[in-house]
Design a protein around this motif. Structure first.
Motif, PDB file in Angstrom:
ATOM      1  N   PRO A   1       0.801  -1.221  -0.141  1.00 49.80           N
ATOM      2  CA  PRO A   1       0.057   0.111  -0.075  1.00 49.80           C
ATOM      3  C   PRO A   1       0.904   1.202  -0.130  1.00 49.80           C
ATOM      4  O   PRO A   1       1.816   1.203   0.443  1.00 49.80           O
ATOM      5  CB  PRO A   1      -0.701   0.004   1.342  1.00 49.80           C
ATOM      6  N   LYS A   2       0.260   2.393  -0.469  1.00 50.25           N
ATOM      7  CA  LYS A   2       1.052   3.610  -0.533  1.00 50.25           C
ATOM      8  C   LYS A   2       0.674   3.999   0.904  1.00 50.25           C
ATOM      9  O   LYS A   2       0.044   4.001   1.661  1.00 50.25           O
ATOM     10  CB  LYS A   2       0.291   4.462  -1.661  1.00 50.25           C
ATOM     11  N   PHE A   3       1.718   4.900   1.195  1.00 49.85           N
ATOM     12  CA  PHE A   3       1.912   5.363   2.548  1.00 49.85           C
ATOM     13  C   PHE A   3       2.390   6.955   2.720  1.00 49.85           C
ATOM     14  O   PHE A   3       3.199   7.402   2.023  1.00 49.85           O
ATOM     15  CB  PHE A   3       2.946   4.486   3.506  1.00 49.85           C
ATOM     16  N   ILE A   4       2.606   7.483   4.012  1.00 57.44           N
ATOM     17  CA  ILE A   4       3.126   8.549   4.349  1.00 57.44           C
ATOM     18  C   ILE A   4       3.610   8.281   6.052  1.00 57.44           C
ATOM     19  O   ILE A   4       2.852   7.536   6.656  1.00 57.44           O
ATOM     20  CB  ILE A   4       2.111   9.735   4.348  1.00 57.44           C
ATOM     21  N   SER A   5       4.376   9.000   6.271  1.00 61.41           N
ATOM     22  CA  SER A   5       4.663   8.921   7.868  1.00 61.41           C
ATOM     23  C   SER A   5       4.354  10.160   8.518  1.00 61.41           C
ATOM     24  O   SER A   5       4.143  11.371   7.822  1.00 61.41           O
ATOM     25  CB  SER A   5       6.539   9.040   8.149  1.00 61.41           C
TER      26      SER A   5
END
Length: 540
Positions: free
Chosen positions: A121-125
């Motif tokens: 899955p695409k993600f960010i922090s």
């Protein structure tokens, strides 16, 4: 005498301690908890926090000089990076420290997957500062609801949940950041599909599947694993694609010598990796259900790799399998030679849980143990007077049972029968139980906790205006609108009619009960709700 250092003294580390001892090694075990359940099994125990890698290294250096230390090992913990750090410094066999970090820190892991074009899955922090200056709102705006929030460095589903709308976002991120050792959370798109756990051992360029189970996940917005079953019922094509993507993901992290464990989903677009850990799985899979289903002591074979010895039983029992990569990664180079040691019978693990409250009585363990095909009944450390809650993570479950049978359905049915035999009666007149039975929820947890069966409609409540006479059998006064729902099961695999019959058996001499109050409690909380309302009524 040669020795092994094992990180962790919990139940999940019991197979590692016993495997080391059975192979003639002296066991040195460390844990932050000096009262951990497996401390008595160790030849020597030392209280050290498992994330204190430099302190562990110094202790290991002493053991290497004085106790002929040959390996450092863990299973079912978050601390494979601590193992690799020590092994790299002592020239022991293990995944590299960098690879272990890649497999421990979720945003780092996702970056490795992205760089290698492995489907995930695409993600960010999101970090603590993002919460303080509200920049998380803009960061998360690229995601469509629902999406997933989790800490980057924790296990057991702690701090992990589904975010379904804007009002749930900040509370979810706050808990996830607080649950992270580094105060960082990851936000990722939600993957819809069946979920699987797969174990493997990486050894001399080979990748051997050592356990393939379906995970049974419930209770949104949380992800509570109520059990797993192996082997899986899945087409050959789908199975091979899941294994192939797992191997590609493990290679992207740099895993070369030791265990690998994947949580992976089969979505409408094919396999997508949730995460890969550089260790054997917890949750009773690597140390219990897989050995039962395959006759291979997986922990022992992983320990032999750590000792830089040939895992002979692994090699003798494995069979070659082919890559079958999905369209998303069909052009990638095959990273390992693929094998599997297959399951030859079915092992099913199931958990039992409780509604909120304080335990007054526990019964049914011995009955569960006597059920055919049940190998283990494994209660958590709960006793009379312990507080319990409906689980928001996998640590809050009350216990697990494990069954084994050559027949898939019989194994599953035995496990379900065992958990339905166990009853935790709750202390009457407790606010936490009252709030649950009245359906009180937080704004950011709409619909949670769920009902054991279902909630009554206003129309159904209007039909329940009478009294249940003292000592009257509940089976004789079932409302008409419930009679077509009697086979519906609750979270502990107990049908509605079984719950009604069980109440009559446990409380034949009950006081007069308000009809609406009783049925609302039973449908909301199962047998626990029914007994609670009865017992609270008696002492009013």
């Amino acid at each position: 005498m040669e020795s092994v250092l094992i990180l962790g003294a919990g139940l999940m580390q019991k197979p590692a301690i016993l495997s080391a001892k059975s192979n003639g090694y002296k066991t040195f075990v460390i844990d932050a908890d000096k009262n951990a359940i497996c401390v008595p099994l160790a030849d020597e125990f030392c209280q050290i926090d498992l994330k204190a890698k430099d302190e562990i290294l110094e202790y290991a250096k002493q053991l290497k000089q004085t106790q002929n230390l040959k390996a450092v090992f863990t299973a079912g913990t978050d601390f494979s990076a601590s193992v690799s750090y020590v092994c790299e410094n002592l020239n022991f066999n293990a995944h590299s420290y960098q690879a272990a970090l890649n497999a421990s820190i979720k945003n780092q892991m996702r970056t490795c997957f992205d760089n290698a074009q492995v489907p995930s899955p695409k993600f960010i922090s999101v970090n603590q500062q993002d919460l303080q200056d509200n920049s998380f709102v803009q960061k998360c705006s690229e995601f469509a609801y629902p999406f997933v929030v989790k800490p980057v460095d924790n296990m057991g589903a702690r701090g992990c949940r589904l975010v379904r709308n804007e009002k749930e976002l900040f509370p979810a991120l706050k808990i996830a950041v607080e649950s992270s050792r580094t105060s960082v959370a990851i936000v990722e798109e939600y993957m819809e599909g069946r979920e699987f756990s797969i174990d493997a051992l990486v050894y001399n360029g080979t990748f051997t599947i050592t356990g393939f189970a379906e995970r049974h996940i419930y209770f949104p917005p949380y992800f509570i694993e109520m059990g797993h079953t192996m082997p899986v019922q899945l087409s050959k094509k789908d199975r091979e694609q899941l294994i192939s993507v797992f191997a590609l993901g493990a290679k992207s992290l740099g895993l070369t010598a030791g265990a690998a464990k994947a949580d992976i989903k089969l979505t409408k677009n094919g396999p997508m990796i949730g995460e890969i850990a550089a260790r054997l799985s917890g949750g009773y899979m690597s140390g219990w259900t897989y050995p039962y289903s395959s006759d291979l002591n997986l922990t022992e074979q992983a320990l032999l790799i750590a000792l830089n010895k040939e895992p002979q039983k692994l090699i003798q029992n494995r069979i070659p399998i082919d890559y079958n990569t999905s369209e998303l990664c069909k052009n990638m180079q095959k990273p390992y030679e693929l094998f599997e040691v297959p399951s030859v019978r079915t092992s099913a693990e199931r958990a039992w849980i409780s509604i909120p409250g304080v335990i007054q009585n526990i019964q049914g363990y011995e009955i569960a143990k006597e059920i055919q095909d049940i190998n283990d009944v494994l209660p958590r450390n709960l006793d009379v007077g312990s507080s319990v809650d409906f689980p928001r993570n996998n640590v809050q479950k009350c216990g697990n049972v494990i069954s084994v049978n050559a027949d898939y359905q019989k194994s599953v049915e035995s496990a379900q029968k065992a958990i339905s035999s166990i009853i935790l009666t709750l202390k009457p007149n407790q606010n936490s139980t009252d709030d649950f039975l009245q359906g009180k929820t937080c704004v950011e947890e709409e619909g949670f906790p769920p009902s054991a069966y279902f909630d009554l409609t206003e129309e159904q409540e209007d039909l329940l205006q009478g009294e249940i006479s003292a000592n009257q059998k509940i089976q004789d006064c079932i409302p008409e609108f419930l009679k077509d729902k009697l086979q519906q099961s609750d979270w502990n695999a107990r049908s509605l009619i079984q719950t009604i019959q069980l109440f009559d058996k446990l409380r034949p001499n009950h006081p007069q009960l308000q009809e609406k109050r009783f049925w609302k409690a039973l449908l909301k909380g199962g047998i626990q709700g029914a007994l609670y309302i009865n017992d609270s009524t008696k002492v009013l």
